[in-house]
Design a protein around this motif. Structure first.
Motif, mmCIF file in Angstrom:
data_model
loop_
_atom_site.group_PDB
_atom_site.id
_atom_site.type_symbol
_atom_site.label_atom_id
_atom_site.label_comp_id
_atom_site.label_asym_id
_atom_site.label_seq_id
_atom_site.Cartn_x
_atom_site.Cartn_y
_atom_site.Cartn_z
ATOM 1 N N GLY A 148 -35.110 -40.757 -88.192
ATOM 2 C CA GLY A 148 -34.302 -39.956 -89.104
ATOM 3 C C GLY A 148 -34.918 -38.601 -89.381
ATOM 4 O O GLY A 148 -34.212 -37.609 -89.538
ATOM 5 N N PHE A 202 -34.011 -35.600 -87.201
ATOM 6 C CA PHE A 202 -32.712 -34.940 -87.320
ATOM 7 C C PHE A 202 -32.848 -33.676 -88.164
ATOM 8 O O PHE A 202 -33.253 -33.755 -89.304
ATOM 9 N N VAL A 253 -27.381 -32.283 -89.907
ATOM 10 C CA VAL A 253 -26.811 -33.283 -90.816
ATOM 11 C C VAL A 253 -25.733 -32.641 -91.681
ATOM 12 O O VAL A 253 -24.634 -33.183 -91.851
ATOM 13 N N ALA A 297 -21.618 -33.361 -91.548
ATOM 14 C CA ALA A 297 -20.923 -33.959 -92.688
ATOM 15 C C ALA A 297 -19.611 -33.236 -92.966
ATOM 16 O O ALA A 297 -18.691 -33.815 -93.550
ATOM 17 N N ALA A 307 -25.799 -34.312 -97.234
ATOM 18 C CA ALA A 307 -26.964 -33.965 -96.424
ATOM 19 C C ALA A 307 -28.233 -34.028 -97.263
ATOM 20 O O ALA A 307 -29.255 -34.565 -96.829
ATOM 21 N N LEU A 317 -29.080 -37.767 -97.924
ATOM 22 C CA LEU A 317 -29.637 -38.459 -96.753
ATOM 23 C C LEU A 317 -31.043 -37.950 -96.448
ATOM 24 O O LEU A 317 -31.952 -38.726 -96.157
ATOM 25 N N TYR A 318 -31.203 -36.625 -96.519
ATOM 26 C CA TYR A 318 -32.501 -36.073 -96.192
ATOM 27 C C TYR A 318 -33.534 -36.366 -97.261
ATOM 28 O O TYR A 318 -34.721 -36.430 -96.994
ATOM 29 N N VAL A 350 -30.287 -32.207 -81.946
ATOM 30 C CA VAL A 350 -30.794 -33.523 -82.329
ATOM 31 C C VAL A 350 -31.488 -34.181 -81.134
ATOM 32 O O VAL A 350 -32.589 -34.734 -81.251
#
Lengths: 244, 382
Positions: A96, A99, A104, A108, A122, A125-126, B360
Motif C-alpha cells: 500500500g 501507491f 489514490v 477516487a 485518499a 486510506l493513506y 503505481v
C-alpha cells in the motif's frame, strides 16, 4: 541554550502564520514584487483564513477515523485470534505504501466525483498505513519480560492491553499519527486539483495565472503549517515517552 | 472431523462471489456519454462467461478449504489471469458491431474481484515465504503475463488503450520524463547524501541538527515546495550566465528535479548515518589495528557493512520519487502526472488511469526489485 532558541523559533513561526492569516493585507508590500503588473499580491478569491480552516478540517476528518481503525486493526492482528493475518497485513501495508497519494486521489474521483470526498478518501486510506505500521511495531515490540510480568501478576488479556501494551506503544503510535498527519496535509494540498477547499487552491491559482505572489504565499503557508504540526506532535510524543 | 473454513477465505471468497454478480464492465456510447453497467453475461460471450463462473467457483472453494499455499497461489493467480483476459474480451464484445466510438471500461465488479484475488495471491505468496530470487521470479512472471496480454491485443477494446492509441508518442515521452525525474534526482541525492551521511557520522555534533533540518524540509507539501522553488530558479535562469542554456528555468523540469532532490536527502543521509552507526565497534577497531587508514577503513570495511541500510534508503527514495514526480506535471515538468491532471481536468477516467496505472506499477516494481536486492546482499537482514 538550543532549547530556548527552538522555543523562540517555534513561537515566532506560529505568530507569523497567525498574523498572515488575520491581516494578510499587511504583507502585500512584501509579496507585490512577485505579482504580475496589475495583479493582486494577496489571494482575493477566498479568505486565506477560511481556506486554512477548511484544509485543516479535511485533514482532521480523514485522520481521526484512520487512526481509530488502524489502531483497532493492529490490536486485532496482534491478538492470538487475528495472528493468522499478521504476515498478510504486513505485506498489504508494504504494498500500500508504494501507491503514490496522487494516484489514490485521482482514482477516487471517478468513484465519488469531485469535491471534498475524493480528498477525504485518499487522506483516510493513506493515513491508515503509517499508523497501522507503527501501532503494530509498538504492540508487538513490548519487551517479553514486561509481557511475562504482566501475565504473572494475573492480568487478563484486555487488562494487559489497556494497562501495559497500549501505554508502552503510545509514543510509537503517536509517531505514526505524526507521519500520517504530515502526509495528509500535503495530499490535501493536491486535493485542490479535484476542487476540495484548501490552501492548494492558492498555489494552483498562482500557477495558472502566472502569479508568483500567490504561489509563494500558498506554498509558504502550507509549508509553515506542516512544520508547526510536525514539530508540535513531536513535542507531544516526547512528553508521553518521558511519562511512560 | 469438521475443519473450520480458512479465515481469510471467508471474506475474500465472499467478496469474489459478490463481485461476479456486480457489473463487470461499464459501457459508454462515446467518450462523454453516461456510463451504463454491463453484467458478466451481457458483457461476455456465453462460453467466456461460463468459464469465468466455473473458475471463480473453483477459486472460492480453494480459498475456503485448501490449506496448501502453492495450490492457493496457483488457483487464485489463474483466476486473476482469467479475469484480466475476460475484461479484454468484454471490451472486444461490447465495442463490436460498428460501435466505433464506444468506450468500454472495467466496472465495479471487475475491480472488486481483482482486489479480492490480489489479496488471495499476496496471502499465498506470504505463506510460501519466498526468498529474494523467488520474489523476483514471481514479479518477472507477472510482468511477462501483463506484457503478453498487452502485445496480443487482448485489451485493445478497452478505453484506457483507446486513450493510449490517441497519444502513444506523448505517453512514452512523458514516461521518459518521469524516469528522468525519479532516477536523476535519486542519483544526485546519492552523490550528495552519502558523503553528508558519512560527515555527520564522523562529526556527531552536527548529526541531530542536520537530520532535524532535513526532516522539516520533508514535511513541506510537494506542491508548495515545487511552487516555492520557481522563484529562486527563475532568478538563477535570468541572472546567472549560462544557467538558462543548461536548462535551468523557473517552471518545468528544473524546480521539480530540485524538489525531488530535497525530499530525497533525508532518507539517504539518515540511512547512511544509521548504517555506519550500526557497524560494530570491534570491527572498526580491528581494521584500525590492521593498519588501515581512515579512508581505507571507510571504503573497505564500514561502507560495505552499511550497504544494506544505505540501499534501503535508496529504495525509500526511489518509491517516493516515482510517486512525487506525478506532481511535476502541475508546474510543467512533465511525467505521467500530465495524463492524471489532464484527465482530472476533462473528467476523463480513462486518461487518469493512463497516468496513474503506470506510476503505481513503476513504484511497485521498484519496491520489489530493491527489496530483493537488499536481501541478496551478504549479511543482509533476513
Amino acid at each position: 541554550m538550543s532549547a530556548v532558541v527552538a522555543a523562540a523559533l517555534r513561537f515566532a513561526l506560529v505568530a507569523l502564520v497567525l498574523a498572515f492569516l488575520l491581516v494578510p493585507d499587511a504583507f502585500a508590500p512584501l509579496l507585490a514584487p512577485f505579482a504580475p503588473p496589475g495583479g493582486a499580491a494577496i489571494y482575493d478569491r477566498a479568505s486565506l483564513l477560511a481556506l486554512t480552516v477548511s484544509h485543516l478540517l479535511i485533514v482532521v476528518a480523514a485522520i481521526v477515523p484512520a487512526v481509530a481503525i488502524s489502531v483497532g486493526l493492529a490490536i486485532l492482528v496482534s491478538r492470538p485470534i487475528g495472528a493468522e493475518f499478521l504476515p498478510l497485513s504486513r505485506a498489504i501495508v508494504n504494498i500500500g505504501q508504494t501507491f503514490p497519494p496522487v494516484a489514490v486521489l485521482a482514482l477516487a474521483v471517478p468513484v465519488v466525483g469531485f469535491g471534498a470526498w475524493p480528498t477525504l478518501i485518499a487522506l483516510f486510506l493513506y493515513g491508515l498505513l503509517p499508523v497501522f505500521e507503527n501501532a503494530l511495531a509498538g504492540l508487538t515490540g513490548v519487551p517479553p519480560a514486561v509481557a511475562e510480568a504482566a501475565r504473572g501478576s494475573g492480568m487478563t488479556g484486555p487488562q494487559r492491553l489497556l494497562q501495559v501494551e497500549l501505554p508502552l506503544a503510545l509514543p510509537v503510535i503517536l509517531e505514526g499519527v505524526r507521519i500520517s498527519l504530515v502526509i495528509a496535509l500535503s495530499t490535501a494540498t493536491i486535493g485542490s486539483t479535484v476542487a476540495a477547499k484548501g490552501l492548494g487552491e492558492v498555489i494552483i491559482a498562482g500557477l495558472n495565472s502566472n502569479n508568483l505572489a500567490f504561489v509563494l504565499q500558498g506554498g509558504l503557508l502550507t509549508g509553515a503549517l506542516a512544520v508547526i504540526l510536525y514539530d508540535g506532535l513531536g513535542q507531544v510524543a516526547r512528553l508521553t515517552a518521558r511519562r511512560g | 472431523m469438521g475443519r473450520s473454513p480458512d479465515k481469510l477465505g471467508v471474506p475474500m471468497g465472499g467478496l469474489l462471489a459478490v463481485a461476479l454478480a456486480l457489473p463487470l464492465a461499464s459501457y459508454r456510447a462515446n467518450r462523454i456519454a453516461p456510463a451504463e453497467p454491463r453484467g458478466l453475461f451481457e458483457a461476455l460471450p456465453l462460453s467466456w462467461a461460463l468459464a469465468v463462473v466455473g473458475l471463480a467457483l473453483a477459486a472460492v472453494a480453494v480459498a475456503l478449504a485448501a490449506r496448501r499455499p502453492a495450490l492457493r497461489l496457483a488457483v487464485s493467480a489463474l483466476m486473476l489471469l482469467a479475469l484480466l483476459m475476460a475484461i479484454g474480451e468484454a471490451g472486444r464484445t461490447l465495442s463490436a458491431g460498428g460501435a466505433q466510438y464506444a468506450r468500454v471500461a472495467p466496472g465495479v465488479g471487475f475491480w472488486l474481484a481483482a482486489f479480492a484475488l490480489a489479496i488471495l495471491v499476496t496471502d499465498a505468496i506470504v505463506r510460501l515465504r519466498p526468498g529474494p530470487l523467488g520474489r523476483l521470479a514471481a514479479l518477472a512472471a507477472a510482468l511477462a503475463a501483463l506484457g503478453l496480454i498487452l502485445v496480443s491485443g487482448q485489451w485493445d477494446g478497452l478505453s484506457v488503450l483507446a486513450e493510449y492509441r490517441g497519444r502513444a508518442a506523448a505517453f512514452w515521452r512523458e514516461g521518459g520524463h518521469h524516469l528522468q525525474l525519479a532516477f536523476g534526482s535519486l542519483a544526485v541525492a546519492v552523490a550528495a547524501g552519502v558523503p553528508l551521511g558519512i560527515a555527520i557520522h564522523r562529526a556527531r555534533r552536527f548529526k541531530a541538527p542536520v537530520l532535524n533540518g532535513l526532516s522539516l524540509l520533508q514535511t513541506i507539501p510537494s506542491i508548495a515546495l515545487f511552487g516555492i522553488l520557481i522563484v529562486p530558479l527563475g532568478w538563477v535562469a535570468a541572472n546567472v550566465p549560462g544557467a538558462a542554456a543548461l536548462g535551468v528555468q523557473g517552471i518545468g523540469m528544473a524546480p521539480a528535479f530540485v524538489a525531488l532532490f530535497i525530499y530525497s536527502l533525508l532518507p539517504m543521509v539518515a540511512n547512511t548515518a544509521a548504517g555506519l552507526a550500526a557497524v560494530p565497534a570491534g570491527v572498526t577497531e580491528a581494521a584500525a589495528g590492521m593498519g588501515l587508514t581512515r579512508r581505507q577503513q571507510l571504503a573497505s570495511v564500514e561502507l560495505p557493512l552499511a550497504l544494506p541500510v544505505i540501499l534501503t534508503g535508496i529504495r525509500i527514495v526511489l518509491v517516493q520519487n516515482i510517486g512525487l514526480a506525478t506532481i511535476a506535471a502541475l508546474i510543467g515538468g512533465g511525467g505521467f502526472g500530465t495524463f492524471v491532471f489532464q484527465g482530472l481536468g476533462q473528467t476523463a477516467t480513462d486518461l487518469i488511469l493512463l497516468g496513474a496505472l503506470p506510476t503505481v506499477a513503476l513504484a511497485f516494481v521498484a519496491a520489489v526489485v530493491l527489496d530483493a536486492t537488499v536481501d541478496l546482499l551478504p549479511g543482509a537482514r533476513r
